[in-house]
Design a protein around this motif. Structure first.
Motif, PDB file in Angstrom:
ATOM      1  N   VAL A   1       0.852  -1.185   0.000  1.00 28.32           N
ATOM      2  CA  VAL A   1       0.000   0.000   0.000  1.00 28.32           C
ATOM      3  C   VAL A   1       0.891   1.239   0.000  1.00 28.32           C
ATOM      4  O   VAL A   1       1.732   1.391   0.884  1.00 28.32           O
ATOM      5  CB  VAL A   1      -0.890   0.050   1.263  1.00 28.32           C
TER       6      VAL A   1
ATOM      7  N   ARG B   1      -2.226  -1.187  -3.859  1.00 25.51           N
ATOM      8  CA  ARG B   1      -3.187  -0.144  -3.537  1.00 25.51           C
ATOM      9  C   ARG B   1      -2.436   1.164  -3.363  1.00 25.51           C
ATOM     10  O   ARG B   1      -1.400   1.183  -2.691  1.00 25.51           O
ATOM     11  CB  ARG B   1      -3.924  -0.513  -2.235  1.00 25.51           C
TER      12      ARG B   1
ATOM     13  N   PRO C   1      -5.328  -0.131  -8.792  1.00 23.58           N
ATOM     14  CA  PRO C   1      -4.919   0.139  -7.399  1.00 23.58           C
ATOM     15  C   PRO C   1      -5.249   1.544  -6.897  1.00 23.58           C
ATOM     16  O   PRO C   1      -5.231   1.775  -5.699  1.00 23.58           O
ATOM     17  CB  PRO C   1      -3.388  -0.042  -7.453  1.00 23.58           C
TER      18      PRO C   1
ATOM     19  N   ARG D   1      -6.792   4.886  -5.535  1.00 25.05           N
ATOM     20  CA  ARG D   1      -7.962   5.354  -4.795  1.00 25.05           C
ATOM     21  C   ARG D   1      -7.707   6.729  -4.192  1.00 25.05           C
ATOM     22  O   ARG D   1      -6.660   6.965  -3.595  1.00 25.05           O
ATOM     23  CB  ARG D   1      -8.286   4.411  -3.617  1.00 25.05           C
TER      24      ARG D   1
ATOM     25  N   ILE E   1      -8.562  -1.761   3.760  1.00 18.22           N
ATOM     26  CA  ILE E   1      -7.271  -2.221   3.236  1.00 18.22           C
ATOM     27  C   ILE E   1      -7.090  -3.710   3.531  1.00 18.22           C
ATOM     28  O   ILE E   1      -6.668  -4.482   2.665  1.00 18.22           O
ATOM     29  CB  ILE E   1      -6.107  -1.405   3.856  1.00 18.22           C
TER      30      ILE E   1
ATOM     31  N   ASN F   1      -9.363  -5.713   1.247  1.00 14.60           N
ATOM     32  CA  ASN F   1      -8.786  -5.690  -0.111  1.00 14.60           C
ATOM     33  C   ASN F   1      -7.620  -6.669  -0.204  1.00 14.60           C
ATOM     34  O   ASN F   1      -7.450  -7.376  -1.199  1.00 14.60           O
ATOM     35  CB  ASN F   1      -8.249  -4.302  -0.477  1.00 14.60           C
TER      36      ASN F   1
END
Ligand SMILES: Nc1ncnc2c1ncn2[C@@H]1O[C@H](COP(=O)(O)OP(=O)(O)O)[C@@H](O)[C@H]1O
Ligand SMILES: [Mg+2]
Length: 467
Positions: free
Chosen positions: A7, A141, A171, A173, A252, A255
């Motif tokens: 992430v 992400r 990925p 956002r 998260i 996901n």
């Protein structure tokens, strides 16, 4: 072991809450799932991560985030910190390294080789520099915190980066951050959150669920007499940010368990595929080689080995490629182009001189301009430097050789041309032959992707300079 879920928190705007989000997200994930391995690293040049997580009385760290780019394994760099969060120490010399790095896949490679699992969170500088690019490239992400319209506009560069590298936009956002709950608007968008979300959707950006509110309490967590940075989880439990962070962390986590293939696994699969492509391109080049020396015909290439060979040659129409013995080519050059009347003895220093310059040269044979007529065929011999720039050239009459051939004098130039540039009527076409010295230990080296690309580049460049 499964690859970690990566992430990245990224935005080209500073002060939008990246570091606050990255550090707290690590703690919230750990709080949600004690057994989940959570690793945090930051490419920012401040030391918030270290300040917040380093346990007291640690021996000197084994390295820092910069070592991820110099071949260190992430496993060796990890320190276990507060709240059970692992982190890789920060580094303030990244700006000096920036110039020397240009591969956005270096971090993905380093992480893919490690045995890290769980979730890795990467905090970035407010800049799309090479470190941020590396983080983006490796990510499952990417959370882009935006707090206002200008920070939303900046998102475009991140999207462009994904497009430019052929990466899926999946990925990405947006997460509205530092949203001031006191502001209210008349009309369809009642508050900054609604408005930012509408902006995002309007631009085709996908959003995380929810947002992070602006909270004086949260702001105060890194300004205190102890000079510490406190987590929202321990020191801001009564804020709405606590609920919002929990919600982001839960998304998260969900996901991360919901992805079929993680980015690093996808990257590894791409690597394997690319390696196979390289291998088959090499094998194709290898199988197209003429079996014998292009001058004397002596066998040089078989299934297992190549050599002993001195030069590699390929015709510009790609019809012929093969090797030449060093002696064959050198004496041909001396005899026909350097006008040596006598045979040059093996120990003559002129050989060494030629060998030495040949290392840094490309040689090229082509029909001389305006000599299409069979009876006045001329051949030009060029030397180019390593960068494909012409150094010298010389032109000779080819008819000479026919006479010599009739007088039964053996020519070495004729068989070379017959094998490479002559058509069926013994006429020179438009193609040229490019030759390059090869290493005697590993003549096939020139067929490897990168070397062959250099050879081909010189071929292309040389052809633009020919008359
Ligand atoms: N939810 C929040 N409410 C209020 N202040 C916040 C919040 N999140 C971050 N801040 C403050 O905003 C400033 C910038 O945050 P930071 O996380 O350092 O942003 P960035 O990493 O994007 O530069 C810091 O002073 C931080 O304390
Ligand atoms: Mg920051």
């Amino acid at each position: 072991m499964a690859a970690p879920y990566i992430v990245t928190i990224s935005s080209e705007k500073g002060g939008v809450g990246k570091t606050t989000l990255a550090t707290n997200l690590a703690i919230y994930l750990k709080a949600l799932h004690e057994d989940l391995s959570v690793t945090l690293l930051s490419f920012d040049n401040h030391f918030s991560v270290d300040q917040m997580f380093r346990l007291k009385r640690k021996e000197t760290p084994k390295g820092d985030v910069s070592d991820l780019f110099t071949g260190a394994s992430p496993n060796e760099l990890i320190e276990t910190g507060e709240y059970g969060v692992q982190f890789i120490p920060s580094c303030n010399r990244l700006s000096m390294m920036r110039r020397d790095l240009d591969d956005p896949a270096a971090l993905a490679r380093a992480l893919a080789k490690s045995t890290l699992d769980g979730i890795v969170i990467i905090d970035t500088r407010p800049d799309l520099d090479i470190f941020t690019q590396n983080a983006l490239y490796a990510s499952d992400r990417v959370i882009v915190p935006v707090k206002d319209a200008p920070s939303m506009d900046n998102c475009r560069h991140i999207y462009d980066f994904f497009d430019a590298h052929g990466l899926s936009r999946k990925p990405l956002r947006i997460l509205p951050c530092l949203v001031d709950g006191r502001i209210h608007f008349d009309g369809p968008f009642r508050d900054p959150y609604q408005l930012l979300k509408a902006y995002a959707i309007n631009r085709g950006y996908r959003c995380m669920e929810g947002y992070i509110a602006k909270s004086p309490k949260v702001e105060s967590l890194n300004t205190n007499p102890e000079g510490k940075i406190y987590p929202v989880l321990t020191h801001g439990r009564h804020t709405e940010v606590h609920v919002q962070m929990t919600h982001v962390a839960r998304q998260i986590y969900l996901n991360s368990i919901d992805t079929d293939q993680r980015r690093l696994e996808e990257y590894l699969a791409e690597m394997v595929h690319a390696e196979q492509e390289h291998q088959s391109a090499y094998e194709k080049r290898r199988s197209n080689l003429q079996p014998g020396c292009l001058v004397c015909g002596k066998p040089l290439v078989d299934k297992e080995v190549i050599g002993p060979a001195g030069y590699f040659a390929q015709s510009s129409d790609l019809r012929v490629s093969g090797y030449l013995e060093e002696e064959c080519f050198n004496s041909l050059v001396f005899r026909h182009f350097y006008g040596a009347k006598r045979t040059i003895e093996a120990h003559d220093p002129i050989w060494d001189l030629f060998r030495e310059t040949a290392q840094r040269s490309y040689f090229l044979l082509q029909r001389a301009p305006h000599t299409r007529n069979f009876y006045q065929q001329k051949l030009s011999f060029y030397r180019f430097d390593d960068n494909g720039l012409e150094v010298s050239h010389k032109t000779i009459e080819l008819q000479e050789f026919e006479k010599r051939l009739l007088s039964k004098e053996r020519s070495d130039l004729y068989p070379l041309l017959e094998r490479t540039l002559f058509d069926a009527q013994g006429r020179l076409g438009d193609a040229f032959l490019l030759l390059r010295k090869v290493s005697s230990d590993l003549p096939e080296e020139i067929l490897f992707d990168q070397n062959f690309a250099s050879f081909s580049a010189v071929m292309a460049k040389a052809s633009t300079q020919l008359p």
